[in-house]
Design a protein around this motif. Structure first.
Motif, PDB file in Angstrom:
ATOM      1  N   ASP A 139      24.425  28.305  36.360  1.00 17.94           N
ATOM      2  CA  ASP A 139      25.845  27.865  36.778  1.00 17.94           C
ATOM      3  C   ASP A 139      27.059  28.197  36.489  1.00 17.94           C
ATOM      4  OD1 ASP A 139      23.866  25.061  35.648  1.00 17.94           O
ATOM      5  OD2 ASP A 139      24.639  25.574  33.503  1.00 17.94           O
ATOM      6  N   ILE A 140      27.286  29.348  36.272  1.00 20.34           N
ATOM      7  CA  ILE A 140      28.287  30.717  36.194  1.00 20.34           C
ATOM      8  C   ILE A 140      28.656  30.786  37.502  1.00 20.34           C
ATOM      9  CG2 ILE A 140      29.830  32.332  35.839  1.00 20.34           C
ATOM     10  CD1 ILE A 140      28.155  32.439  33.127  1.00 20.34           C
ATOM     11  N   ILE A 141      27.468  31.111  38.405  1.00 17.29           N
ATOM     12  CA  ILE A 141      27.239  31.576  39.191  1.00 17.29           C
ATOM     13  C   ILE A 141      27.468  30.429  40.797  1.00 17.29           C
ATOM     14  CG2 ILE A 141      26.108  32.830  41.205  1.00 17.29           C
ATOM     15  CD1 ILE A 141      24.917  34.349  39.143  1.00 17.29           C
ATOM     16  N   ASN A 142      26.825  29.926  40.468  1.00 18.85           N
ATOM     17  CA  ASN A 142      26.934  28.547  41.017  1.00 18.85           C
ATOM     18  C   ASN A 142      28.726  28.066  41.094  1.00 18.85           C
ATOM     19  OD1 ASN A 142      24.776  28.533  42.419  1.00 18.85           O
ATOM     20  ND2 ASN A 142      23.712  27.311  41.585  1.00 18.85           N
ATOM     21  N   ALA A 143      29.218  28.058  40.185  1.00 17.66           N
ATOM     22  CA  ALA A 143      30.461  27.323  40.284  1.00 17.66           C
ATOM     23  C   ALA A 143      31.364  28.051  40.838  1.00 17.66           C
ATOM     24  CB  ALA A 143      31.000  27.271  38.602  1.00 17.66           C
ATOM     25  N   LEU A 185      19.749  33.761  46.062  1.00 18.59           N
ATOM     26  CA  LEU A 185      18.658  34.253  44.937  1.00 18.59           C
ATOM     27  C   LEU A 185      18.654  33.114  43.571  1.00 18.59           C
ATOM     28  CD1 LEU A 185      16.501  35.523  43.841  1.00 18.59           C
ATOM     29  CD2 LEU A 185      18.055  37.915  42.451  1.00 18.59           C
ATOM     30  N   VAL A 186      19.619  32.727  42.920  1.00 15.03           N
ATOM     31  CA  VAL A 186      19.877  32.245  41.479  1.00 15.03           C
ATOM     32  C   VAL A 186      19.747  31.174  42.266  1.00 15.03           C
ATOM     33  CG1 VAL A 186      21.319  30.955  39.785  1.00 15.03           C
ATOM     34  CG2 VAL A 186      21.689  32.715  40.692  1.00 15.03           C
ATOM     35  N   SER A 187      20.314  29.994  43.802  1.00 13.74           N
ATOM     36  CA  SER A 187      19.891  28.928  44.120  1.00 13.74           C
ATOM     37  C   SER A 187      18.128  28.795  44.803  1.00 13.74           C
ATOM     38  CB  SER A 187      20.841  28.518  45.464  1.00 13.74           C
ATOM     39  OG  SER A 187      20.191  29.538  46.247  1.00 13.74           O
ATOM     40  N   LEU A 240      39.242  32.491  38.995  1.00 13.10           N
ATOM     41  CA  LEU A 240      38.393  33.069  38.616  1.00 13.10           C
ATOM     42  C   LEU A 240      37.378  33.156  40.014  1.00 13.10           C
ATOM     43  CD1 LEU A 240      36.671  32.289  35.391  1.00 13.10           C
ATOM     44  CD2 LEU A 240      36.363  33.839  36.393  1.00 13.10           C
ATOM     45  N   CYS A 241      37.568  31.130  40.125  1.00 10.65           N
ATOM     46  CA  CYS A 241      36.906  31.127  41.954  1.00 10.65           C
ATOM     47  C   CYS A 241      37.611  31.511  43.094  1.00 10.65           C
ATOM     48  CB  CYS A 241      36.543  29.360  41.742  1.00 10.65           C
ATOM     49  SG  CYS A 241      35.826  28.429  40.799  1.00 10.65           S
ATOM     50  N   PHE A 242      37.940  32.114  42.846  1.00 13.05           N
ATOM     51  CA  PHE A 242      38.456  32.157  44.140  1.00 13.05           C
ATOM     52  C   PHE A 242      38.783  33.648  44.519  1.00 13.05           C
ATOM     53  CE2 PHE A 242      42.851  34.458  45.630  1.00 13.05           C
ATOM     54  CZ  PHE A 242      42.897  33.963  47.064  1.00 13.05           C
ATOM     55  N   ILE A 252      30.610  37.578  44.911  1.00 13.63           N
ATOM     56  CA  ILE A 252      29.055  36.412  45.091  1.00 13.63           C
ATOM     57  C   ILE A 252      28.388  36.226  46.009  1.00 13.63           C
ATOM     58  CG2 ILE A 252      28.554  34.356  43.851  1.00 13.63           C
ATOM     59  CD1 ILE A 252      29.164  35.585  41.239  1.00 13.63           C
ATOM     60  N   GLU A 253      29.157  36.082  47.261  1.00 10.84           N
ATOM     61  CA  GLU A 253      28.363  35.724  47.944  1.00 10.84           C
ATOM     62  C   GLU A 253      27.455  36.943  48.530  1.00 10.84           C
ATOM     63  OE1 GLU A 253      27.579  32.642  49.894  1.00 10.84           O
ATOM     64  OE2 GLU A 253      29.234  31.564  48.876  1.00 10.84           O
TER      65      GLU A 253
END
Length: 208
Positions: A106-110, A149-151, A133-135, A141-142
């Protein structure tokens, strides 16, 4: 003048011992007659059972208030913890709170999708911090292969993937090498067995 004495740098990669106590934010671990308190991720607390042995990957962080130990169930969590620390305003306690409040996926996808609202569910993370955090971490992350991997890993396949990670690690491959290779394999099919996934991942690693 006398000889210059260098202060040794202390690092801890992991600890294994008997759990002597569990609190909402961490565990007490008895290791060789010494007691350690570790602030832990959600998965460590979920698996912790008082009186049983447990191995925890660790990160030692030293601040003005003294040293603190942080515990993780696998290398993925520890890598994400280190990434979170690169964001301005995110210290080790808050980084662990994020890992303790939300699941790793959830953290990674968020972060990857810019879902700052989900990150605001974490105590201590406001709107500005979640957007930062997202920016700041989206590209990392990409590039790390975390998102792909998580997806592609289902909960049923998680143990198989962890087995392959450990097997490839013993063969000398790094997590940064293994992650994109596994993501490519898992994007096309679910693993039939740990052995088959290992063979397929090795095939991808040989191509790179």
């Amino acid at each position: 003048p006398g000889p210059i004495r260098c202060q040794p740098r202390i690092t801890l990669h992991s600890l294994e011992g008997v759990i002597s106590g569990i609190s909402p934010d961490g565990i007490d671990l008895e290791v060789g007659g010494l007691g350690f308190f570790l602030l832990c991720s959600k998965s460590v607390l979920r698996d912790a059972v008082s009186g049983q042995r447990m191995k925890v990957l660790t990160s030692l962080q030293v601040s003005e208030s003294g040293p603190l130990l942080f515990g993780f169930s696998d290398e993925e969590e520890r890598v994400l913890f280190q990434l979170l620390l690169k964001v301005r305003g995110i210290g080790p306690r808050l980084a662990t709170t994020i890992l303790r409040t939300l699941d790793l996926s959830d953290i990674i996808n968020a972060i990857a999708t810019g879902n700052s609202h989900l990150l605001c569910q974490v105590p201590g993370v406001g709107k500005k911090t979640s957007e930062r955090l997202c920016f700041e971490l989206r590209q990392q992350i990409e590039h790390s292969g975390f998102k792909s991997l998580v997806s592609t890993v289902s909960p049923e396949s998680a143990d198989t993937v962890q087995f392959v990670y450990e097997a490839l690690d013993s063969l000398g491959f790094t997590r940064s090498e293994v992650r994109p290779a596994l993501a490519k394999v898992l994007a096309h099919k679910d693993p039939e067995s740990p052995e088959q996934l290992l063979r397929d991942a090795l095939g991808e690693l040989r191509k790179s």
